[in-house]
Design a protein around this motif. Structure first.
Motif, mmCIF file in Angstrom:
data_model
loop_
_atom_site.group_PDB
_atom_site.id
_atom_site.type_symbol
_atom_site.label_atom_id
_atom_site.label_comp_id
_atom_site.label_asym_id
_atom_site.label_seq_id
_atom_site.Cartn_x
_atom_site.Cartn_y
_atom_site.Cartn_z
ATOM 1 N N TRP A 24 0.845 -1.202 0.000
ATOM 2 C CA TRP A 24 0.000 0.000 0.000
ATOM 3 C C TRP A 24 0.873 1.241 0.000
ATOM 4 O O TRP A 24 1.882 1.272 0.712
ATOM 5 C CB TRP A 24 -0.888 -0.012 1.253
ATOM 6 C CG TRP A 24 -2.141 0.785 1.127
ATOM 7 C CD1 TRP A 24 -2.436 1.955 1.771
ATOM 8 C CD2 TRP A 24 -3.281 0.466 0.321
ATOM 9 N NE1 TRP A 24 -3.688 2.374 1.398
ATOM 10 C CE2 TRP A 24 -4.234 1.490 0.517
ATOM 11 C CE3 TRP A 24 -3.586 -0.573 -0.568
ATOM 12 C CZ2 TRP A 24 -5.464 1.502 -0.138
ATOM 13 C CZ3 TRP A 24 -4.822 -0.558 -1.209
ATOM 14 C CH2 TRP A 24 -5.731 0.478 -0.985
ATOM 15 N N GLY B 165 -2.598 -0.736 4.275
ATOM 16 C CA GLY B 165 -2.105 -2.111 4.350
ATOM 17 C C GLY B 165 -2.048 -2.645 5.786
ATOM 18 O O GLY B 165 -1.814 -3.832 6.002
ATOM 19 N N PRO C 267 -7.633 4.355 12.127
ATOM 20 C CA PRO C 267 -8.655 4.896 11.225
ATOM 21 C C PRO C 267 -8.167 5.196 9.800
ATOM 22 O O PRO C 267 -8.973 5.619 8.973
ATOM 23 C CB PRO C 267 -9.092 6.193 11.903
ATOM 24 C CG PRO C 267 -8.421 6.215 13.251
ATOM 25 C CD PRO C 267 -7.208 5.355 13.123
ATOM 26 N N PHE C 268 -6.859 5.034 9.511
ATOM 27 C CA PHE C 268 -6.353 5.149 8.129
ATOM 28 C C PHE C 268 -5.645 3.820 7.859
ATOM 29 O O PHE C 268 -4.418 3.764 7.738
ATOM 30 C CB PHE C 268 -5.348 6.291 7.996
ATOM 31 C CG PHE C 268 -5.906 7.664 8.279
ATOM 32 C CD1 PHE C 268 -6.545 8.396 7.269
ATOM 33 C CD2 PHE C 268 -5.780 8.251 9.535
ATOM 34 C CE1 PHE C 268 -7.038 9.673 7.509
ATOM 35 C CE2 PHE C 268 -6.271 9.526 9.788
ATOM 36 C CZ PHE C 268 -6.898 10.235 8.767
ATOM 37 N N LEU C 269 -6.397 2.766 7.748
ATOM 38 C CA LEU C 269 -5.817 1.420 7.831
ATOM 39 C C LEU C 269 -4.835 1.075 6.707
ATOM 40 O O LEU C 269 -3.775 0.514 6.966
ATOM 41 C CB LEU C 269 -6.951 0.389 7.879
ATOM 42 C CG LEU C 269 -6.516 -1.053 8.056
ATOM 43 C CD1 LEU C 269 -5.758 -1.248 9.367
ATOM 44 C CD2 LEU C 269 -7.726 -1.982 8.028
ATOM 45 N N ALA D 168 0.135 -2.201 8.348
ATOM 46 C CA ALA D 168 1.411 -2.750 8.841
ATOM 47 C C ALA D 168 1.528 -2.668 10.371
ATOM 48 O O ALA D 168 1.970 -3.628 11.011
ATOM 49 C CB ALA D 168 2.580 -2.012 8.186
ATOM 50 N N ASP E 236 -2.298 7.252 10.579
ATOM 51 C CA ASP E 236 -1.328 7.346 9.478
ATOM 52 C C ASP E 236 -2.045 7.921 8.250
ATOM 53 O O ASP E 236 -2.355 7.207 7.306
ATOM 54 C CB ASP E 236 -0.752 5.957 9.166
ATOM 55 C CG ASP E 236 0.347 6.036 8.116
ATOM 56 O OD1 ASP E 236 0.876 7.139 7.886
ATOM 57 O OD2 ASP E 236 0.663 4.987 7.529
ATOM 58 N N ASP F 203 -11.180 2.745 7.152
ATOM 59 C CA ASP F 203 -10.534 3.448 6.054
ATOM 60 C C ASP F 203 -11.674 3.945 5.164
ATOM 61 O O ASP F 203 -12.759 3.363 5.150
ATOM 62 C CB ASP F 203 -9.613 2.495 5.264
ATOM 63 C CG ASP F 203 -8.618 3.232 4.376
ATOM 64 O OD1 ASP F 203 -7.416 3.261 4.724
ATOM 65 O OD2 ASP F 203 -9.037 3.772 3.328
ATOM 66 N N ILE F 204 -11.406 4.989 4.400
ATOM 67 C CA ILE F 204 -12.431 5.545 3.514
ATOM 68 C C ILE F 204 -12.574 4.685 2.245
ATOM 69 O O ILE F 204 -13.560 4.781 1.525
ATOM 70 C CB ILE F 204 -12.041 7.017 3.146
ATOM 71 C CG1 ILE F 204 -13.251 7.826 2.704
ATOM 72 C CG2 ILE F 204 -10.968 7.067 2.098
ATOM 73 C CD1 ILE F 204 -14.026 8.382 3.862
ATOM 74 N N GLY G 171 2.806 2.540 3.071
ATOM 75 C CA GLY G 171 2.830 1.408 4.003
ATOM 76 C C GLY G 171 3.969 1.573 5.014
ATOM 77 O O GLY G 171 5.038 2.078 4.680
ATOM 78 N N LYS G 172 3.730 1.120 6.255
ATOM 79 C CA LYS G 172 4.685 1.409 7.333
ATOM 80 C C LYS G 172 5.571 0.221 7.709
ATOM 81 O O LYS G 172 6.247 0.254 8.737
ATOM 82 C CB LYS G 172 3.920 1.875 8.582
ATOM 83 C CG LYS G 172 3.366 3.275 8.429
ATOM 84 C CD LYS G 172 4.491 4.291 8.340
ATOM 85 C CE LYS G 172 4.042 5.669 7.927
ATOM 86 N NZ LYS G 172 3.553 5.830 6.576
ATOM 87 N N ASP H 34 -15.086 7.665 7.394
ATOM 88 C CA ASP H 34 -14.137 8.761 7.564
ATOM 89 C C ASP H 34 -13.444 8.584 8.931
ATOM 90 O O ASP H 34 -14.043 8.036 9.864
ATOM 91 C CB ASP H 34 -14.904 10.083 7.521
ATOM 92 C CG ASP H 34 -14.010 11.267 7.811
ATOM 93 O OD1 ASP H 34 -13.221 11.631 6.931
ATOM 94 O OD2 ASP H 34 -14.075 11.815 8.946
ATOM 95 N N PHE H 35 -12.215 9.125 9.044
ATOM 96 C CA PHE H 35 -11.417 8.881 10.260
ATOM 97 C C PHE H 35 -12.094 9.353 11.551
ATOM 98 O O PHE H 35 -11.786 8.854 12.638
ATOM 99 C CB PHE H 35 -10.029 9.531 10.133
ATOM 100 C CG PHE H 35 -10.031 11.028 10.060
ATOM 101 C CD1 PHE H 35 -10.073 11.799 11.216
ATOM 102 C CD2 PHE H 35 -9.989 11.691 8.835
ATOM 103 C CE1 PHE H 35 -10.073 13.184 11.154
ATOM 104 C CE2 PHE H 35 -10.001 13.077 8.755
ATOM 105 C CZ PHE H 35 -10.045 13.820 9.922
ATOM 106 N N TYR I 46 -4.908 7.332 -3.084
ATOM 107 C CA TYR I 46 -5.509 6.061 -2.667
ATOM 108 C C TYR I 46 -6.993 6.045 -3.016
ATOM 109 O O TYR I 46 -7.597 5.032 -3.255
ATOM 110 C CB TYR I 46 -5.430 5.866 -1.148
ATOM 111 C CG TYR I 46 -4.138 6.273 -0.521
ATOM 112 C CD1 TYR I 46 -3.108 5.355 -0.421
ATOM 113 C CD2 TYR I 46 -3.971 7.550 -0.009
ATOM 114 C CE1 TYR I 46 -1.932 5.710 0.181
ATOM 115 C CE2 TYR I 46 -2.793 7.907 0.584
ATOM 116 C CZ TYR I 46 -1.779 6.994 0.674
ATOM 117 O OH TYR I 46 -0.612 7.345 1.274
#
Ligand SMILES: C[S@@+](CC[C@H](N)C(=O)[O-])C[C@H]1O[C@@H](n2cnc3c(N)ncnc32)[C@H](O)[C@@H]1O
Length: 284
Positions: free
Chosen positions: A23, A52, A48-50, A54, A192, A68-69, A26-27, A175-176, A207
């Motif tokens: 993604w 990938g 709330p900003f899923l 990580a 994130d 995630d949106i 990605g982290k 939304d977050f 995205y």
């Protein structure tokens, strides 16, 4: 796979939980730098900003609220959580072929069932150029075919490990700000968001077909403050820019500078090390 002394085949499964798709933003590569700062004790986990996921998969918390949106992404996690066998079967039916790829890419996900939609997303992610998810203004996936010799379209171990990890998760396409309704004092929230671009030409917000501009960053900072007042442990990643330093100025003692790997030009084909911020509201 290992061979024992008398040549019996012993299969070792690598069941570490990790992201099932690649993604943007990605982290995974950042986990070593983040790990010393993750809190050890908290009630529920929220991301709330899923993307990938990580950080979520690394922590594998027993109770999690994930959102995630991006509708395709949340559908994929729901299918992974409830119907992993059907998903694996469907993934086996794909072909690593240019024409097949463009036909599936052109298909409207709305005309597919949930398992087929999840399978389409994973297939496109594994076989597209550079393994990224990007949509145009009409919300159509627009990354070209990657022409990889042997992409791992079905990684059963990773899919099964994610399936088991997700059993304690609530998944929502929202939304977050949904985190304000779901969280309680003592919870840990990791944000994130799409990053503030470092230059006018850099664009890391593809995205979804929306954009995450400075007003959105300010709305997120308000949410961060509200969660802090509520007694949540809150952590946020973003670029080290004047806007972020300004929005989160009152958490200066919680600023941790980490080294990110980022695209360093507008075409995105050169990468370099760059300072990023990890902001933790409990560091005093
Ligand atoms: C930087 S990515 C997250 C990457 C993730 N941490 C990982 O390790 O893969 C940002 C995510 O935010 C999502 N997003 C963008 N705007 C959003 C909004 N208003 N509310 C919730 N999610 C949003 C995007 O769909 C994208 O998945």
């Amino acid at each position: 796979m290992l061979l024992s002394e008398d040549s019996w085949e012993v299969v070792t499964l690598d069941l570490r939980v990790r992201p099932v798709i690649k993604w943007a933003g990605g982290k995974r590569q950042m986990l070593g730098q983040y790990a010393p700062y993750f809190p050890l004790d908290y009630r529920a986990y929220h991301e709330p900003f899923l993307g990938g996921g990580a950080v979520y998969f690394f922590l594998s918390p027993a109770k999690a609220f994930l959102s995630d949106i991006n509708e395709e992404l949340i559908n994929m996690y729901r299918v992974l959580q409830t119907s992993v066998r059907e998903l694996i079967n469907d993934l086996h039916s794909h072909l690593n072929d240019r024409e097949y790829y463009y036909n599936l890419r052109a298909m409207d996900p709305a005309g597919l069932n949930e398992v087929q939609r999840a399978s389409r997303l994973i297939f496109l992610n594994k076989t597209c150029y550079n393994g990224l998810y990007r949509v145009n203004r009409k919300n159509q996936f627009n990354v070209p075919f990657g022409s990889y010799a042997k992409p791992k379209i079905v990684d059963e171990e990773v899919l099964l490990a994610a399936h088991f990890a997700l059993q304690g998760a609530t998944l929502e396409r929202k939304d977050f700000q949904v985190v304000l309704d779901r969280s309680r004092s003592g919870d840990f929230v990791y944000f994130d968001p799409p990053y503030v671009p470092l230059s006018r030409t850099a664009n890391f917000t593809d995205y979804t077909n929306g954009s995450f501009d400075s007003r959105e960053q300010a709305r997120l900072a308000d949410t961060f403050h509200e969660l802090t007042q509520k007694g949540c442990l809150v952590m946020l990643s973003n670029s080290d820019t004047p806007l972020i330093r300004d929005l989160y100025g009152k958490y200066l003692k919680g600023f941790v500078v980490v080294q990110g790997v980022r695209c360093v030009n507008s075409r995105g084909d050169r990468r370099g090390r760059i300072d990023e911020l990890l902001i933790c509201n409990w560091l005093k």
